[in-house]
Design an enzyme around this catalytic site. Structure first.
Site, PDB file in Angstrom:
ATOM      1  N   HIS A 149     -10.767  -2.766  -2.840  1.00  0.00           N
ATOM      2  CA  HIS A 149     -11.802  -3.486  -2.091  1.00  0.00           C
ATOM      3  C   HIS A 149     -11.746  -3.089  -0.626  1.00  0.00           C
ATOM      4  O   HIS A 149     -10.666  -2.979  -0.035  1.00  0.00           O
ATOM      5  CB  HIS A 149     -11.611  -4.998  -2.211  1.00  0.00           C
ATOM      6  CG  HIS A 149     -12.604  -5.793  -1.411  1.00  0.00           C
ATOM      7  ND1 HIS A 149     -13.951  -5.810  -1.702  1.00  0.00           N
ATOM      8  CD2 HIS A 149     -12.455  -6.563  -0.286  1.00  0.00           C
ATOM      9  CE1 HIS A 149     -14.580  -6.570  -0.824  1.00  0.00           C
ATOM     10  NE2 HIS A 149     -13.698  -7.029   0.045  1.00  0.00           N
ATOM     11  N   SER A 150     -12.919  -2.866  -0.026  1.00  0.00           N
ATOM     12  CA  SER A 150     -13.055  -2.542   1.386  1.00  0.00           C
ATOM     13  C   SER A 150     -12.236  -1.283   1.702  1.00  0.00           C
ATOM     14  O   SER A 150     -12.418  -0.257   1.055  1.00  0.00           O
ATOM     15  CB  SER A 150     -12.621  -3.748   2.221  1.00  0.00           C
ATOM     16  OG  SER A 150     -13.062  -3.638   3.555  1.00  0.00           O
ATOM     17  N   MET A 151     -11.349  -1.339   2.681  1.00  0.00           N
ATOM     18  CA  MET A 151     -10.511  -0.181   2.966  1.00  0.00           C
ATOM     19  C   MET A 151      -9.828   0.323   1.696  1.00  0.00           C
ATOM     20  O   MET A 151      -9.674   1.532   1.481  1.00  0.00           O
ATOM     21  CB  MET A 151      -9.452  -0.548   4.007  1.00  0.00           C
ATOM     22  CG  MET A 151      -8.475   0.566   4.328  1.00  0.00           C
ATOM     23  SD  MET A 151      -7.097   0.050   5.372  1.00  0.00           S
ATOM     24  CE  MET A 151      -5.800  -0.074   4.136  1.00  0.00           C
TER      25      MET A 151
END
Length: 279
Positions: free
Chosen positions: A95-97
């Site tokens: 998730h995300s980074m």
């Protein structure tokens, strides 16, 4: 059949399984740790083991310097994953980074002849998206303000402003992660040979539904996108976790057809305009 999987310097077991058919390896978002995935891990049934990557500079690795390059994070993680038996059916979720780190790890496994069974990317534009922000160069207040911008409950982060000792403990890893995000530049190579599922939320200020769909260009296998209600950290919403776990579990147990694309929506998207990515 997968047997005798154990944690390593970089991998922590969140959900053991004595005889797993699938292993899902989760990559935390910027500033995060393996605890981000404990609620998700609890939703899986027998047959799936869940591991998470523990980046240095947090929790039980607090004494280690945080790394500031996705390539280094992926190199170390892939090295540990390649120590597992060659029969291990590994899927990656970030998730995300963590989505970009998962992608870079998948590239390394692909090159080593250990192509993952599936790559799940959440809340993040494709690797070809160049981040232009410089949050990592700001002071602590700048970092905290950015965390508040993305949080489901910004008030919960007020403690970082009132407790300097806590901020001193938490913010170095956050700063390192933002530096990794904001300085990363993708080196184009051949698309992955595993299916990709891109997850995105309706009100994420970092990633649009259209941007999530661009992940289709990074695989020669199957692609689909799934839309969930919420902001950037929609995975922190208890009501959303079962739906995400169900999607992941179904994809782990089905073979995607080559060049197959589908979109699953659990809510109507509220916008599709471009925006800068964070976290």
């Amino acid at each position: 059949m997968v047997v005798n999987l154990t944690g390593t310097t970089w991998l922590r077991e969140l959900r053991p399984d004595p005889d797993p058919r699938h292993v899902l390896v989760c990559f935390p978002p910027g500033g995060g740790s393996i605890t981000a995935y404990r609620p998700l891990a609890q939703r899986f049934a027998t047959g799936t083991a869940i591991f998470a990557v523990q980046y240095p500079g947090r929790q039980d690795r607090l004494g280690e310097p945080a790394l500031t390059e996705f390539t280094a994070l992926a190199d170390h993680t892939a090295r540990d994953l390649l120590r597992w038996p060659a029969t291990t059916r590994i899927a990656l979720f970030g998730h995300s980074m963590g989505a970009t780190v998962a992608y870079e790890t998948a590239r390394r496994l692909d090159t080593a002849g250990r192509t993952p069974s599936h790559l799940f990317v959440s809340g993040r534009p494709t690797p070809s998206f160049d981040e232009t922000g410089r949050v990592h160069e700001g002071d602590d207040n700048t970092l905290i303000a950015e965390l508040e911008r993305l949080a489901n409950d910004p008030a919960a982060l007020a403690v970082l402003r009132t407790e300097p000792a806590l901020a001193e403990l938490v913010l170095p890893a956050v700063r390192a992660d933002y530096r990794a995000v904001e300085t990363y530049r993708h080196t184009p190579t051949a698309p992955l040979r595993c299916p990709i599922t891109a997850l995105v939320s309706t009100d994420d200020p970092t990633t649009t539904v259209a941007q999530a769909g661009e992940w289709r260009d990074f695989t020669t296998a199957g692609f689909e996108s799934a839309v969930f209600p919420g902001r950037h950290f929609y995975l922190d919403i208890p009501e959303t976790v079962p739906a995400v776990a169900d999607l992941l579990a179904r994809r782990l147990t089905t073979q995607a057809s080559p060049i197959q694309e589908a979109t699953t929506q659990t809510a109507t998207p509220t916008r599709t305009s471009s925006s800068n990515s964070r976290g």
